[in-house]
Scaffold this motif. Structure first.
Motif, short mmCIF file in Angstrom:
data_model
loop_
_atom_site.label_atom_id
_atom_site.label_comp_id
_atom_site.label_asym_id
_atom_site.label_seq_id
_atom_site.Cartn_x
_atom_site.Cartn_y
_atom_site.Cartn_z
N ALA A 1 34.62 38.86 35.18
CA ALA A 1 36.00 39.22 35.52
C ALA A 1 36.95 38.08 35.22
CB ALA A 1 36.06 39.60 37.00
N MET A 2 36.52 36.84 35.48
CA MET A 2 37.36 35.68 35.18
C MET A 2 37.61 35.57 33.67
SD MET A 2 37.12 32.28 34.02
CE MET A 2 35.46 31.75 34.38
N TYR A 3 36.59 35.82 32.87
CA TYR A 3 36.74 35.77 31.41
C TYR A 3 37.77 36.80 30.94
CZ TYR A 3 35.57 36.30 26.47
OH TYR A 3 35.64 36.40 25.11
N HIS A 4 37.75 37.99 31.53
CA HIS A 4 38.72 39.03 31.15
C HIS A 4 40.12 38.66 31.64
CE1 HIS A 4 36.40 42.32 29.32
NE2 HIS A 4 35.37 41.76 29.97
N ALA A 5 40.21 37.95 32.78
CA ALA A 5 41.51 37.50 33.26
C ALA A 5 42.13 36.51 32.27
CB ALA A 5 41.37 36.88 34.64
N LYS A 6 41.31 35.62 31.71
CA LYS A 6 41.81 34.66 30.72
C LYS A 6 42.24 35.39 29.46
CE LYS A 6 39.75 30.78 30.08
NZ LYS A 6 38.73 29.73 29.82
N GLU A 7 41.51 36.42 29.05
CA GLU A 7 41.85 37.16 27.84
C GLU A 7 43.16 37.93 28.00
OE1 GLU A 7 38.55 39.64 26.79
OE2 GLU A 7 37.85 38.21 25.29
N SER A 8 43.46 38.30 29.23
CA SER A 8 44.66 39.11 29.46
C SER A 8 45.93 38.28 29.52
CB SER A 8 44.51 39.91 30.77
OG SER A 8 44.46 39.03 31.87
N GLY A 9 45.85 36.98 29.28
CA GLY A 9 47.05 36.17 29.19
C GLY A 9 47.10 35.01 30.14
N ARG A 10 46.01 34.64 30.79
CA ARG A 10 45.93 33.52 31.71
C ARG A 10 46.90 33.71 32.88
NH1 ARG A 10 43.05 29.26 29.36
NH2 ARG A 10 42.72 29.47 27.10
N GLY A 11 46.78 32.87 33.89
CA GLY A 11 47.63 32.99 35.06
C GLY A 11 47.52 34.35 35.70
N ASN A 12 46.30 34.90 35.73
CA ASN A 12 46.11 36.28 36.14
C ASN A 12 44.80 36.38 36.91
OD1 ASN A 12 46.51 39.00 36.43
ND2 ASN A 12 46.53 39.47 34.23
#
Length: 870
Positions: free
Chosen positions: A588-599
Motif C-alpha cells: 500500500a505504501m508503494y502505491h501511495a508513492k506512485e500516486s504522487g507522494r504525500g499521500n
C-alpha cells in the motif's frame, strides 16, 4: 680415588694369576687324557690326577673368581685360603706318588711305550709341581690382597644396600647381574628371583619395548640414547602394582663385556603431591571462570575455615587473608543477626566504615524496594536449606540504591546449631547497566530510541493476540519519507540523522501512548495502532502524520522540506499473520508513492495483484540481462542550419525470447528501483559504442551517439573507468560519444557531479543535460557545470505552437543557452510548425517523430544513407 685405583689393580692382578692356575690345570687334564687313552691298563697311581686334585683346584679357582668379581653375596677370604691349603696338600700328595712311580720305572729302564707314558707322567708331575708353585705363591702373595679386596667389596656392598634408591646392574642383553636391597624392597622380589632374569620383568608396556629397542640400538650402533640422562618411567612390582620412578643409567666395561647400572628413585609420593597441586589449581581456575560457583565455593571454604579454627592455626591465617582480600563483600553476623565482622570490599561497596557497622543489623542498608514476603521467603530458605542466593537491592550510606548478587549461608557449630550467618555479595550495578544497554541495542534503534524491527515484530504479534481476545482491529502503517535522500546528499549525513530524530519525535506525538512507533531502518518508519473498532479510525491518524511531516524542518540553519507516503493494512481484515500484514502495508505504501507522494493508501486486493506482477517483471528483467534480450534503437538528430544528420540517441528496448516487446515505461523505473539499471546501463553503453564503431568502419558518416546515464550509474565511483573500458574495448574515439544527464542528478551532490563531468570532458566526451526545464533550472549551478548542450524537454515542445507559455519558456531556454555558449537540442518535435518555430529562434538541433522514429540498427543505417543521398 687412589683407593679405588689400588682396588682395581689388585683385582686385575688376581684375575691374571687365577688364569695361570686354570691354564695349568687344563694342561694336566689333557696329559692325563692322553695317558689314559693310550694304555689299556693305566696304572692306578694316575687316579690322583682326577680326584681330589681336580675338585680341590676347581673349588679354589671358583672361590677366587667370586672374590675378584663378586656376585650378590661376598665370599670370606679365609674360606678361600682354606680351599687353597687343601689344593696344595692334594697336589703335593699326588706329586709324591707320581714321582715314586717314575723312579721305579727308570730303574727298570723300560724303553717301551709304557716308559714313554710314564715319562709323560713325569711331565705331569712337573706340571703339578708348577701347580703347587702357583697355588703356594698365589696363597702367600695375595692373602693380604684378598683381604683388602674382601673388605672393599663388603664396604661397597654395604653402601649399595644402605642407599634409599634401587640400584641394578644388567649386561648388554638386558640380563640382571646384581641388585641392591633397596631395589628388592622397591619391587618386592628377592635377589635370587631377579639375578639372570631379563630386566623387562620390571617394566610394563610400552617401556618394555622401548628399553629393548635402546639395548638393540646400543649393540648395533653404540648409540647411547639414555646414558647420562634422567627420565621418568613406570615400573611394575612383583604383585603387579605399577609405580612411577626416575631412572638414571650409567655404563661401564670389564673383561666380561659391557654393563649398565641403573639407579631408580620412586617418585610415587611426589607424583601424588603434584597431582594434588594440579587438582587444587584446576579448582581455583574453575572458581575464577564461574563466578557464582566461586562465591558459593568461597562461602563454603570460609565456613569450613570457621569450623576448623580451633584445630588449625594456619587455616585461620589463610581464612583471614581470603576474607580481607576478596573482591566480593563479606559480612558475618551472630545467630541474632548482629554484624560481628566485615571485610574491606564491604566498606568500599556500601560506604559504611567498619567501626560504624559493627554491632548493627544488616538491614541498615535496606532499600525498601522489596516487600515483606520477599524477606520471609529468603529466611525460609536460609533456615531450612542453610543458604539463599539471589539478586537484591540495597542502599549505600549516601542513600543511593544499588543492585547486588547476595549469597547467605548458615554456618553450623559442632553441635549442629547455627553459629554464624555469612553473607557474600557483589555490586552488579555495572552488569545491570550493561544488560539494559544490550537490551536497548537489541530492541531499540540507536539513533531515534524507537523500537527496532525485532521489537516491532514482538509488539505486533502481542497486539494481534490482544485484538483476537477483545474482537478488535489493529492498523499497521508503513511510512516512507519523501525526498529524504536529497537532504542526506545535499546537507550531509549528520543533518540526515537530525531529520530522522525530528521525524521520530513528530510521529510519536501523532499517536497514543498505547500505540507503537518503530524505525525499521533508513527512512522507513512504522506505526501500530491498537484497539480499533473499525479501519476508519486509522484515517485521521494517517492524515495527521502526512500533515506534520510536510512542515519544514530546520537543520543547521537550512530548511528541509520533506513529506511522507503511508501504506496501511488492517488486522484481521487484510490478513492474520505478521508477514501478511507487513507485506500488505508495504504494498500500500508503494502505491501511495506512485500516486504522487504525500499521500496514504489502504491496502486493496488489486494492489497485491499489481505487486505480484511487479515481482514477476523484476524476475524476468534479471533473466533478460543474462539472456541478452535487450536491444537498442537509434533516433537521428538533425541540424537546423545544414539539414544534415549530426547525431543519434540510443534508446533501449526489451524484446522477449518469444518476440513480444516490453515498454520502457514498464521496465526502466523498475530497473532504477531494483538497482538493475547499473548493469543494464553498462550493457547499453557497450552496445552503443560497438554499433557506432561498426557503422563507421563500414563507411558510414561519423556521428556522435548519445547514451543516457541513470542516477545510480552517475553515482558509481567507477563510472569513469567503466566508460574508458567500453571505449577501449570497442576502439571508439571519445569524440563520437555523448552522455546525457539530468538536472536532478546534478543536484544530489553538486561538487561531486562537477568533478565527474570534468573527468569525462577531459577525455574528450561530450555531456548534455537532458529534460532541461523540468527540474531546478538554476543558472547559478548551470554556469558551473562543464556541459556542452541542453536538451529542451518534449513537454515544452509538444504544445509549442498552441501554448504561448511553452513558447516563451523555449525561447528563454534557447536565449540562455546562446549566452552561455551552449548547444541547444529540442526533442519531441512531431510537426512542421514546431520545426519552423524552433528554426526561427535559432535552435541548433531537432529530434523527434517529425524526422524519424527510433530505428533498429539496419533501418537506421539505411535511413542515414538515404537522407545523405537526398
Amino acid at each position: 680415588m687412589a683407593s679405588r685405583q689400588r682396588s682395581k689393580t689388585d683385582r686385575d692382578q688376581l684375575l691374571e694369576q687365577l688364569g695361570s692356575v686354570r691354564r695349568t690345570m687344563e694342561s694336566i687334564a689333557r696329559s692325563r687324557w692322553v695317558l689314559v687313552n693310550s694304555s689299556p691298563n693305566p696304572p692306578p697311581d694316575f687316579a690322583c690326577l682326577a680326584d681330589p686334585i681336580s675338585t680341590a683346584v676347581s673349588d679354589f679357582l671358583l672361590l677366587g673368581q667370586s672374590i675378584v668379581a663378586p656376585g650378590e653375596t661376598a665370599i670370606d677370604p679365609n674360606k678361600f685360603f682354606a680351599h687353597g691349603t687343601q689344593a696344595i696338600t692334594a697336589v703335593r700328595a699326588c706329586s709324591s706318588t707320581l714321582t715314586t712311580m717314575l723312579m721305579h720305572s727308570l730303574e727298570q729302564r723300560h724303553l717301551s711305550a709304557l716308559f714313554q707314558r710314564r715319562v709323560l707322567v713325569v711331565g705331569s708331575g712337573l706340571s703339578f709341581a708348577l701347580v703347587i708353585f702357583f697355588v703356594a705363591s698365589f696363597y702367600r702373595n695375595n692373602r693380604g690382597t684378598f683381604a683388602r679386596l674382601h673388605n672393599s667389596l663388603n664396604q661397597n656392598q654395604a653402601i649399595l644396600n644402605s642407599t634409599v634408591d634401587g640400584i641394578i646392574t644388567i649386561d648388554a642383553y638386558g640380563i640382571i647381574r646384581s641388585v641392591n636391597a633397596s631395589l628388592e624392597k622397591m619391587f618386592g622380589f628377592a635377589s635370587d628371583e631377579l639375578i639372570d632374569q631379563n630386566v623387562s620383568l620390571l617394566m610394563p608396556s610400552p617401556f618394555r619395548e622401548a628399553h629393548d629397542d635402546y639395548l638393540r640400538d646400543f649393540r648395533q650402533t653404540g648409540t647411547k640414547k639414555i646414558i647420562g640422562t634422567i627420565r621418568e618411567v613406570v615400573c611394575v612390582c612383583k604383585d603387579g602394582r605399577l609405580f612411577p620412578a626416575e631412572l638414571s643409567v650409567g655404563v661401564f666395561r670389564s673383561q666380561e663385556g659391557v654393563f649398565f647400572t641403573g639407579i631408580l628413585h620412586d617418585i610415587t609420593e611426589r607424583k601424588q603431591t603434584k597431582d594434588a597441586l594440579q587438582d587444587a589449581y584446576g579448582e581455583l581456575e574453575q572458581r575464577i571462570q564461574e563466578r557464582t560457583q566461586e562465591l558459593e565455593t568461597s562461602n563454603q571454604r570460609l565456613k569450613q575455615e570457621i569450623d576448623e579454627r580451633n584445630r588449625a592455626e594456619e587455616g585461620l591465617k589463610l581464612a583471614a587473608k581470603v576474607f580481607e582480600n576478596a573482591s566480593e563483600a563479606i559480612v558475618i553476623t551472630d545467630p541474632q543477626g548482629t554484624i560481628i565482622d566485615v571485610n574491606q570490599a564491604y566498606t568500599s561497596i556500601t560506604g559504611f566504615d567498619k567501626a560504624e557497622i559493627l554491632g548493627r543489623n544488616p538491614r541498615i542498608g535496606k532499600s525498601g524496594r522489596h516487600d515483606a514476603d520477599f524477606y520471609v521467603r529468603m529466611w525460609h530458605d536460609i533456615i531450612h536449606r542453610g543458604k539463599w542466593s539471589g539478586e537484591i537491592w540495597d542502599r549505600r550510606k549516601n542513600g543511593e540504591p544499588y543492585p547486588k548478587w547476595l549469597t547467605i549461608n548458615a554456618v553450623q557449630a559442632h553441635d549442629g546449631e547455627v553459629a554464624n550467618f555469612v553473607g557474600i555479595f557483589t555490586d552488579i550495578s555495572h552488569m545491570k547497566a550493561t544488560e539494559e544497554r544490550l537490551q536497548q541495542l537489541a530492541f531499540f534503534d540507536a539513533l531515534t530510541g524507537l523500537p527496532n524491527r525485532m521489537l516491532f515484530r514482538d509488539r505486533l504479534l502481542h497486539e494481534f493476540a490482544a485484538a483476537r481476545r477483545f474482537d478488535q482491529s489493529v492498523a499497521v502503517f508503513f511510512i516512507d519519507l519523501d525526498r529524504f535522500k536529497n537532504v542526506n546528499d545535499t546537507l550531509g549525513h549528520a543533518a540526515g540523522d537530525m531529520l530522522l530524530v525530528e521525524v521520530a519525535r513528530r510521529l510519536t506525538q501523532c499517536v497514543r501512548a498505547s500505540d507503537t512507533v518503530a524505525r525499521l531502518g533508513g527512512d522507513e518508519f512504522t506505526v501500530i495502532l491498537t484497539g480499533l473498532k473499525s479501519s476508519g479510525e486509522a484515517e485521521p491518524i494517517a492524515r495527521k502524520i502526512i500533515t506534520v511531516l510536510q512542515d519544514p524542518v530546520v537543520l543547521n540553519e537550512h530548511k528541509a522540506h520533506i513529506g511522507a507516503s503511508v501504506g496501511i493494512s488492517i488486522f484481521p481484515t487484510d490478513g492474520d499473520t505478521f508477514d501478511t500484514i507487513t507485506k500488505y502495508a508495504d504494498v500500500a505504501m508503494y502505491h501511495a508513492k506512485e500516486s504522487g507522494r504525500g499521500n496514504f493508501k489502504f491496502f486493496e486486493e488489486q494492489m497485491n495483484a499489481h505487486s505480484v506482477k511487479r515481482a514477476a517483471l523484476e524476475h524476468d528483467l534479471r533473466l533478460a540481462l543474462d539472456a541478452d534480450e535487450f536491444i537498442l534503437h537509434y533516433q537521428p538528430k538533425m541540424s537546423i542550419a545544414t539539414g544534415k544528420i549530426v547525431g543519434m540517441e540510443s534508446l533501449v528496448r526489451w524484446r522477449r525470447s518469444d518476440g513480444s516487446m516490453v515498454s520502457p515505461a514498464e521496465f526502466i523505473p523498475l530497473a532504477e528501483e531494483s538497482g538493475l539499471i547499473v548493469p543494464m546501463g553498462e550493457k547499453i553503453l557497450q552496445m552503443a559504442c560497438h554499433f557506432n564503431k561498426k557503422r563507421q568502419d563500414s563507411g558510414g558518416v561519423p556521428l556522435r551517439v548519445a547514451v543516457n546515464l541513470s542516477a545510480r550509474q552517475f553515482q558509481q565511483k567507477n563510472l569513469l573507468e567503466m566508460v574508458k573500458k567500453q571505449l577501449l574495448e570497442n576502439d571508439l574515439d571519445p569524440q563520437w560519444l555523448e552522455l546525457e544527464v539530468t538536472e536532478s542528478m546534478m543536484m544530489q551532490d553538486e561538487k561531486q557531479a562537477v568533478a565527474t563531468l570534468k573527468q569525462l570532458r577531459d577525455i574528450g566526451i561530450s555531456v548534455s543535460m537532458d529534460d532541461f526545464g523540468t527540474g531546478y533550472s538554476s543558472l547559478s549551478y548551470l554556469k558551473r557545470l562543464p556541459i556542452q548542450a541542453l536538451k529542451i524537454d518534449q513537454s515544452f515542445v509538444r504544445e509549442l505552437t498552441e501554448n504561448s507559455d511553452d513558447a516563451a519558456i523555449v525561447l528563454a531556454i534557447v536565449s540562455m543557452a546562446k549566452s552561455l555558449k551552449l548547444h541547444v537540442v529540442a526533442e519531441g518535435v512531431e510537426t512542421k510548425e514546431q520545426a519552423e518555430f524552433l528554426e526561427r529562434i535559432e535552435c541548433d538541433e531537432l529530434q523527434g517523430y517529425y524526422f524519424s522514429r527510433p530505428l533498429a540498427e539496419e533501418a537506421f543505417i539505411q535511413f542515414v544513407s538515404t537522407h545523405t543521398t537526398q
